[in-house]
Design a protein around this motif. Structure first.
Motif, PDB file in Angstrom:
ATOM      1  N   TYR A  43      -3.055   2.858  14.237  1.00  0.00           N
ATOM      2  CA  TYR A  43      -3.953   2.767  13.089  1.00  0.00           C
ATOM      3  C   TYR A  43      -3.193   2.320  11.836  1.00  0.00           C
ATOM      4  O   TYR A  43      -3.636   1.409  11.123  1.00  0.00           O
ATOM      5  N   VAL A  44      -2.057   2.963  11.574  1.00  0.00           N
ATOM      6  CA  VAL A  44      -1.287   2.614  10.375  1.00  0.00           C
ATOM      7  C   VAL A  44      -0.786   1.179  10.453  1.00  0.00           C
ATOM      8  O   VAL A  44      -0.877   0.417   9.475  1.00  0.00           O
TER       9      VAL A  44
ATOM     10  N   PHE B 106      -4.177   4.542   1.624  1.00  0.00           N
ATOM     11  CA  PHE B 106      -4.989   5.053   2.713  1.00  0.00           C
ATOM     12  C   PHE B 106      -4.293   6.269   3.322  1.00  0.00           C
ATOM     13  O   PHE B 106      -3.073   6.393   3.284  1.00  0.00           O
ATOM     14  N   ILE B 107      -5.110   7.175   3.858  1.00  0.00           N
ATOM     15  CA  ILE B 107      -4.612   8.460   4.344  1.00  0.00           C
ATOM     16  C   ILE B 107      -4.960   8.618   5.815  1.00  0.00           C
ATOM     17  O   ILE B 107      -6.116   8.453   6.212  1.00  0.00           O
ATOM     18  N   VAL B 108      -3.964   8.956   6.612  1.00  0.00           N
ATOM     19  CA  VAL B 108      -4.193   9.259   8.019  1.00  0.00           C
ATOM     20  C   VAL B 108      -3.784  10.709   8.277  1.00  0.00           C
ATOM     21  O   VAL B 108      -2.741  11.165   7.806  1.00  0.00           O
ATOM     22  N   GLY B 109      -4.644  11.435   8.970  1.00  0.00           N
ATOM     23  CA  GLY B 109      -4.345  12.818   9.322  1.00  0.00           C
ATOM     24  C   GLY B 109      -4.029  12.922  10.802  1.00  0.00           C
ATOM     25  O   GLY B 109      -4.666  12.265  11.632  1.00  0.00           O
ATOM     26  N   ILE B 110      -3.040  13.738  11.137  1.00  0.00           N
ATOM     27  CA  ILE B 110      -2.639  13.914  12.531  1.00  0.00           C
ATOM     28  C   ILE B 110      -3.509  15.000  13.164  1.00  0.00           C
ATOM     29  O   ILE B 110      -3.378  16.181  12.828  1.00  0.00           O
ATOM     30  N   ALA B 111      -4.396  14.573  14.050  1.00  0.00           N
ATOM     31  CA  ALA B 111      -5.257  15.515  14.770  1.00  0.00           C
ATOM     32  C   ALA B 111      -4.511  15.999  16.004  1.00  0.00           C
ATOM     33  O   ALA B 111      -4.054  15.199  16.812  1.00  0.00           O
ATOM     34  N   THR B 112      -4.366  17.305  16.113  1.00  0.00           N
ATOM     35  CA  THR B 112      -3.575  17.885  17.200  1.00  0.00           C
ATOM     36  C   THR B 112      -4.372  18.956  17.931  1.00  0.00           C
ATOM     37  O   THR B 112      -4.980  19.833  17.297  1.00  0.00           O
ATOM     38  N   ASN B 113      -4.393  18.883  19.237  1.00  0.00           N
ATOM     39  CA  ASN B 113      -5.025  19.905  20.059  1.00  0.00           C
ATOM     40  C   ASN B 113      -4.422  21.274  19.741  1.00  0.00           C
ATOM     41  O   ASN B 113      -3.214  21.409  19.559  1.00  0.00           O
ATOM     42  N   ARG B 114      -5.259  22.283  19.677  1.00  0.00           N
ATOM     43  CA  ARG B 114      -4.808  23.631  19.295  1.00  0.00           C
ATOM     44  C   ARG B 114      -3.700  24.134  20.224  1.00  0.00           C
ATOM     45  O   ARG B 114      -2.710  24.714  19.762  1.00  0.00           O
TER      46      ARG B 114
ATOM     47  N   PRO C  17       0.823  -1.215   0.000  1.00  0.00           N
ATOM     48  CA  PRO C  17       0.000   0.000   0.000  1.00  0.00           C
ATOM     49  C   PRO C  17       0.851   1.256   0.000  1.00  0.00           C
ATOM     50  O   PRO C  17       2.033   1.227   0.346  1.00  0.00           O
ATOM     51  N   LEU C  18       0.222   2.344  -0.396  1.00  0.00           N
ATOM     52  CA  LEU C  18       0.810   3.667  -0.234  1.00  0.00           C
ATOM     53  C   LEU C  18       0.225   4.244   1.042  1.00  0.00           C
ATOM     54  O   LEU C  18      -0.987   4.417   1.157  1.00  0.00           O
ATOM     55  N   VAL C  19       1.093   4.531   2.013  1.00  0.00           N
ATOM     56  CA  VAL C  19       0.666   5.113   3.276  1.00  0.00           C
ATOM     57  C   VAL C  19       0.848   6.631   3.182  1.00  0.00           C
ATOM     58  O   VAL C  19       1.961   7.106   2.942  1.00  0.00           O
TER      59      VAL C  19
ATOM     60  N   GLY D 266      10.432  -3.757  -2.908  1.00  0.00           N
ATOM     61  CA  GLY D 266       9.785  -4.497  -1.843  1.00  0.00           C
ATOM     62  C   GLY D 266       9.603  -3.688  -0.585  1.00  0.00           C
ATOM     63  O   GLY D 266       9.415  -4.245   0.498  1.00  0.00           O
ATOM     64  N   HIS D 267       9.646  -2.371  -0.698  1.00  0.00           N
ATOM     65  CA  HIS D 267       9.479  -1.482   0.445  1.00  0.00           C
ATOM     66  C   HIS D 267       8.126  -0.788   0.387  1.00  0.00           C
ATOM     67  O   HIS D 267       7.490  -0.735  -0.668  1.00  0.00           O
ATOM     68  N   ILE D 268       7.700  -0.243   1.513  1.00  0.00           N
ATOM     69  CA  ILE D 268       6.421   0.448   1.594  1.00  0.00           C
ATOM     70  C   ILE D 268       6.641   1.948   1.413  1.00  0.00           C
ATOM     71  O   ILE D 268       7.423   2.552   2.153  1.00  0.00           O
ATOM     72  N   PRO D 269       5.975   2.560   0.442  1.00  0.00           N
ATOM     73  CA  PRO D 269       6.114   4.014   0.259  1.00  0.00           C
ATOM     74  C   PRO D 269       5.237   4.788   1.248  1.00  0.00           C
ATOM     75  O   PRO D 269       4.065   4.469   1.435  1.00  0.00           O
ATOM     76  N   PHE D 270       5.834   5.789   1.877  1.00  0.00           N
ATOM     77  CA  PHE D 270       5.124   6.697   2.772  1.00  0.00           C
ATOM     78  C   PHE D 270       5.164   8.087   2.149  1.00  0.00           C
ATOM     79  O   PHE D 270       6.240   8.654   1.970  1.00  0.00           O
ATOM     80  N   LEU D 271       3.999   8.628   1.813  1.00  0.00           N
ATOM     81  CA  LEU D 271       3.902   9.986   1.286  1.00  0.00           C
ATOM     82  C   LEU D 271       3.528  10.892   2.457  1.00  0.00           C
ATOM     83  O   LEU D 271       2.440  10.753   3.032  1.00  0.00           O
TER      84      LEU D 271
END
Length: 310
Positions: free
Chosen positions: A299-300, A197-205, A25-27, A113-118
């Motif tokens: 999650y990832v 799949f896309i993960v977003g980093i939710a951060t307290n203000r 997968p593309l992470v 054979g590696h996993i790409p992280f964008l």
């Protein structure tokens, strides 16, 4: 899409995330500036035999290191990094260029054979790759003609030629891009690419503000001032690559217009506004799964285990 040519390396972490018959997968890891994307991506890539492609419109420039919060040489040594130091600040580099570059790197990484992280905060760069944007033809002759025009002149050209201004009409690069495309919009209608799949980093203000303030002490250091002055001597303060981030603030500091403390305050304000603009772009995307930093790791890892049938 490439399939894994066989297990690579001897690290147990890589074996956890790989299968002989799975399509890697593309992470995609996104989030605002100072959200912790880089450290998370490095941790995951180390554990899973991955390689990182930086999706950042500033880190593509050589020599713009500390001022753009580019991954350090130590961080780059931990796992392979791509999308860094691609062009000189005097060279034009667009979302089209990044899309072409990133797609090639994703193919190469999977072939190994590696996993790409964008990983990055430049939403257009990320979306251009994962949604396979179709960009309109660019009038290169017109681009050469108007690239040196003032923002006022560009706005007047748009008015005279009935071209709608872009959403960020005060960003000269965006206005130029709109003109040379004759106002034609990018085709964004394709669905999310398969095996992505896309993960977003939710951060307290408050946490985000604290991280920005902590980074400000580094950003207004003597090292960044020296970096900025050296770049300005070579390319000029008006160079497009020098018009964002900390560099205009350092210019005012170098001219004696502001103090170092004022520079720090201006940077905090500018970085906070950048974070809000990035979040505005990202929150429109329903494909992003938002997680706190620690939860994002779990999650990832869980998604990778499912994707590779481990």
């Amino acid at each position: 899409m490439a399939t894994i040519p066989g297990r690579v390396g001897s690290a147990s972490g890589a074996e956890k995330c790989q299968s002989d018959h799975a399509v890697l997968p593309l992470v995609v890891i996104v989030g605002p500036t100072a959200s912790g994307k880089t450290s998370l991506a490095i941790r995951l890539a180390q554990q899973c035999g991955g390689e990182i492609i930086c999706a950042d419109s500033r880190t593509v420039y050589r020599g713009m290191d500390i001022g753009t919060a580019k991954p350090t040489l130590e961080e780059q040594a931990m796992v392979p990094h791509w999308g860094v130091d691609l062009v000189e600040p005097s060279q034009r580099f667009t979302a089209v260029d990044f899309q072409r570059y990133a797609k090639q790197k994703i193919r190469e990484i999977r072939h190994r054979g590696h996993i790409p992280f964008l990983v990055g905060g430049t939403g257009l760069y990320v979306d251009a790759v994962v949604y396979d944007f179709q960009f309109p033809t660019v009038n290169k002759k017109l681009m050469q003609k108007i690239s040196g025009w003032s923002l006022t002149a560009l706005h007047e050209y748009c008015r005279t030629n009935n071209i709608s201004l872009p959403h960020n009409k005060y960003n000269k690069r965006h206005v130029v891009n709109t003109i040379v495309r004759n106002g034609t919009e990018v085709n964004k209608r394709k669905p999310l690419n398969e095996h992505t799949f896309i993960v977003g980093i939710a951060t307290n203000r408050d946490i985000l503000r604290t991280r920005i303030e902590q980074r400000a002490d580094i950003i207004v250091s003597d090292n960044v001032v020296a970096e900025a002055i050296g770049l300005a001597e070579r390319y000029g303060w008006d160079n497009e690559a020098m018009t964002g981030n900390i560099y205009p603030i350092i210019h005012k500091l170098q001219q004696g217009v502001i103090t170092r403390q004022q520079a720090r305050e201006l940077f905090c304000r500018a970085d906070w506004h950048l974070a809000k603009r990035q979040l505005t772009w990202l929150r429109r995307n329903p494909d992003i799964v938002w997680c706190q930093l620690d939860a994002a790791y779990d999650y990832v890892m869980g998604r990778l285990a499912q994707a590779t049938d481990v």
